[in-house]
Design a protein around this motif. Sequence first.
Motif, PDB file in Angstrom:
ATOM      1  N   GLN A 132       1.021  -8.366  -3.439  1.00 29.54           N
ATOM      2  CA  GLN A 132       1.642  -7.044  -3.361  1.00 29.54           C
ATOM      3  C   GLN A 132       1.131  -6.259  -2.162  1.00 29.54           C
ATOM      4  OE1 GLN A 132       0.464  -8.604  -6.040  1.00 29.54           O
ATOM      5  NE2 GLN A 132       1.259  -7.759  -7.973  1.00 29.54           N
ATOM      6  N   ILE A 133      -0.170  -6.362  -1.889  1.00 30.53           N
ATOM      7  CA  ILE A 133      -0.753  -5.645  -0.755  1.00 30.53           C
ATOM      8  C   ILE A 133      -0.214  -6.195   0.559  1.00 30.53           C
ATOM      9  CG2 ILE A 133      -2.912  -5.187   0.484  1.00 30.53           C
ATOM     10  CD1 ILE A 133      -4.291  -5.251  -2.309  1.00 30.53           C
ATOM     11  N   ALA A 134      -0.157  -7.526   0.667  1.00 33.67           N
ATOM     12  CA  ALA A 134       0.346  -8.148   1.894  1.00 33.67           C
ATOM     13  C   ALA A 134       1.798  -7.742   2.156  1.00 33.67           C
ATOM     14  CB  ALA A 134       0.222  -9.663   1.792  1.00 33.67           C
ATOM     15  N   LYS A 135       2.602  -7.727   1.129  1.00 35.44           N
ATOM     16  CA  LYS A 135       4.006  -7.316   1.294  1.00 35.44           C
ATOM     17  C   LYS A 135       4.113  -5.849   1.680  1.00 35.44           C
ATOM     18  CE  LYS A 135       5.792 -10.762  -1.957  1.00 35.44           C
ATOM     19  NZ  LYS A 135       6.372 -10.988  -3.310  1.00 35.44           N
ATOM     20  N   ALA A 136       3.240  -5.023   1.117  1.00 27.46           N
ATOM     21  CA  ALA A 136       3.262  -3.596   1.452  1.00 27.46           C
ATOM     22  C   ALA A 136       2.871  -3.365   2.903  1.00 27.46           C
ATOM     23  CB  ALA A 136       2.330  -2.828   0.515  1.00 27.46           C
ATOM     24  N   ILE A 137       1.891  -4.128   3.399  1.00 26.40           N
ATOM     25  CA  ILE A 137       1.487  -4.013   4.803  1.00 26.40           C
ATOM     26  C   ILE A 137       2.624  -4.465   5.713  1.00 26.40           C
ATOM     27  CG2 ILE A 137      -0.059  -4.976   6.565  1.00 26.40           C
ATOM     28  CD1 ILE A 137      -2.245  -5.074   4.384  1.00 26.40           C
ATOM     29  N   ASP A 138       3.291  -5.555   5.339  1.00 24.77           N
ATOM     30  CA  ASP A 138       4.416  -6.036   6.145  1.00 24.77           C
ATOM     31  C   ASP A 138       5.570  -5.033   6.139  1.00 24.77           C
ATOM     32  OD1 ASP A 138       5.803  -8.209   7.632  1.00 24.77           O
ATOM     33  OD2 ASP A 138       7.129  -8.141   5.889  1.00 24.77           O
ATOM     34  N   ARG A 139       5.829  -4.459   4.991  1.00 24.37           N
ATOM     35  CA  ARG A 139       6.902  -3.457   4.903  1.00 24.37           C
ATOM     36  C   ARG A 139       6.598  -2.261   5.794  1.00 24.37           C
ATOM     37  NH1 ARG A 139       7.266  -3.826  -0.065  1.00 24.37           N
ATOM     38  NH2 ARG A 139       5.813  -2.172  -0.692  1.00 24.37           N
ATOM     39  N   ARG A 140       5.349  -1.837   5.791  1.00 19.37           N
ATOM     40  CA  ARG A 140       4.944  -0.708   6.626  1.00 19.37           C
ATOM     41  C   ARG A 140       5.139  -1.018   8.107  1.00 19.37           C
ATOM     42  NH1 ARG A 140       1.292   3.480   8.464  1.00 19.37           N
ATOM     43  NH2 ARG A 140       1.411   3.068  10.703  1.00 19.37           N
ATOM     44  N   LEU A 160      -4.411   2.132   6.229  1.00 17.90           N
ATOM     45  CA  LEU A 160      -4.526   0.924   5.411  1.00 17.90           C
ATOM     46  C   LEU A 160      -4.900   1.266   3.975  1.00 17.90           C
ATOM     47  CD1 LEU A 160      -4.540  -2.132   5.095  1.00 17.90           C
ATOM     48  CD2 LEU A 160      -6.923  -2.141   5.889  1.00 17.90           C
ATOM     49  N   ALA A 161      -5.842   2.178   3.800  1.00 16.39           N
ATOM     50  CA  ALA A 161      -6.250   2.559   2.441  1.00 16.39           C
ATOM     51  C   ALA A 161      -5.076   3.147   1.662  1.00 16.39           C
ATOM     52  CB  ALA A 161      -7.396   3.567   2.515  1.00 16.39           C
ATOM     53  N   GLU A 162      -4.231   3.917   2.335  1.00  9.38           N
ATOM     54  CA  GLU A 162      -3.064   4.514   1.670  1.00  9.38           C
ATOM     55  C   GLU A 162      -2.062   3.441   1.254  1.00  9.38           C
ATOM     56  OE1 GLU A 162       0.436   7.853   2.623  1.00  9.38           O
ATOM     57  OE2 GLU A 162      -1.126   7.420   4.101  1.00  9.38           O
ATOM     58  N   ILE A 163      -1.863   2.444   2.117  1.00 11.11           N
ATOM     59  CA  ILE A 163      -0.941   1.347   1.792  1.00 11.11           C
ATOM     60  C   ILE A 163      -1.448   0.578   0.581  1.00 11.11           C
ATOM     61  CG2 ILE A 163      -0.015  -0.859   2.611  1.00 11.11           C
ATOM     62  CD1 ILE A 163      -0.157   0.367   5.470  1.00 11.11           C
ATOM     63  N   VAL A 164      -2.724   0.268   0.570  1.00  9.33           N
ATOM     64  CA  VAL A 164      -3.314  -0.494  -0.539  1.00  9.33           C
ATOM     65  C   VAL A 164      -3.229   0.300  -1.833  1.00  9.33           C
ATOM     66  CG1 VAL A 164      -5.398  -1.573  -1.435  1.00  9.33           C
ATOM     67  CG2 VAL A 164      -4.840  -1.779   0.995  1.00  9.33           C
ATOM     68  N   ALA A 165      -3.527   1.580  -1.768  1.00 16.82           N
ATOM     69  CA  ALA A 165      -3.475   2.419  -2.973  1.00 16.82           C
ATOM     70  C   ALA A 165      -2.079   2.437  -3.580  1.00 16.82           C
ATOM     71  CB  ALA A 165      -3.925   3.842  -2.634  1.00 16.82           C
ATOM     72  N   GLY A 166      -1.072   2.369  -2.729  1.00 19.97           N
ATOM     73  CA  GLY A 166       0.297   2.357  -3.238  1.00 19.97           C
ATOM     74  C   GLY A 166       0.699   1.026  -3.837  1.00 19.97           C
ATOM     75  N   ALA A 167       0.000  -0.059  -3.438  1.00 19.65           N
ATOM     76  CA  ALA A 167       0.358  -1.393  -3.918  1.00 19.65           C
ATOM     77  C   ALA A 167      -0.456  -1.831  -5.125  1.00 19.65           C
ATOM     78  CB  ALA A 167       0.164  -2.415  -2.792  1.00 19.65           C
ATOM     79  N   VAL A 168      -1.659  -1.277  -5.298  1.00 23.48           N
ATOM     80  CA  VAL A 168      -2.536  -1.653  -6.412  1.00 23.48           C
ATOM     81  C   VAL A 168      -2.252  -0.731  -7.585  1.00 23.48           C
ATOM     82  CG1 VAL A 168      -4.926  -1.824  -7.197  1.00 23.48           C
ATOM     83  CG2 VAL A 168      -4.314  -2.548  -4.878  1.00 23.48           C
TER      84      VAL A 168
END
Length: 306
Positions: free
Chosen positions: A160-168, A181-189
Amino acid sequence: METTWSHLTVLLTEAVQALSINPDGHYVDATFGRGGHSRAILQRLSPQGRLTVFDKDPQAIEVARQLAAQDARVTVHHSGFAAIADLPPASADGLLMDLGVSSPQIDDPARGFSFRHDGPLDMRMDTTRGQSVAQWLETVPIPTLTEVIRDYGEERFAAQIAKAIDRRRQERGPVRTTGELAEIVAGAVKTREPGKDPATRTFQALRIFINAELEELQQALEASLHLLKPQGRLVVISFHSLEDRPVKQFMARHSRTVVDRRAPFAEPAPTRLADVRRVMPSDAEVQGNPRARSAVMRVATRTGVA
């Protein structure tokens, strides 16, 4: 004005005691950091004693060179600890490795190791070479990114985190800062461990990967068998299971008598390490330095077997 970042050396007394210092001996601090262990070793060495130090970090090396300028017993190498393999065989009475990231690296936002303060997404131990995390994230394929976050961060939401980073990066461009990066991870976890920021595991994974920490650790452990003299001490301080596990396995493997099943009547292979033990920080140290709470120190003695 330049900021000076403080660092409390973990297991300082215990590590130096475990080295069983011979005043005229040669000791290797493979992870100099800010020199806490090194200075304590030097206090126990005679004028004939020698200390060789290694570090990747240019800031740490600057401190080490200042120490060497004041003390002729010190030799400095701007290299990772795997470079101990270049030292002469059976030349060291003791080897110390204090693994992981130091407090000055964590506390300085410009280094990009921490999500507590926004800064450039770098995470390189050696800022003079190699890719930063930000540069790597620009082009890494999703499967590779997933694998890195899962294996080096032990993160169950890695996909989920990897996909969120790619989407961003598809929608808004590359991830450049620790805050992003922390904001992206927080949204995916979706599920958070009590008391732990959701970005903790991902930051750990990317730091370990970009610095090839586990690969270098394996190389350094193998090199230690050739570097240490008989009765020389190997002392390794780890701060999480990914570091501690290979150290524990390495010491167990080389301190165990091995029988070749293909030749059951042959003499067992002799052990190369002995007196293996584990040391934990005291309650008082953990109270005074919370970063010590996850520390584990493992100690072994080199046997006379080649």
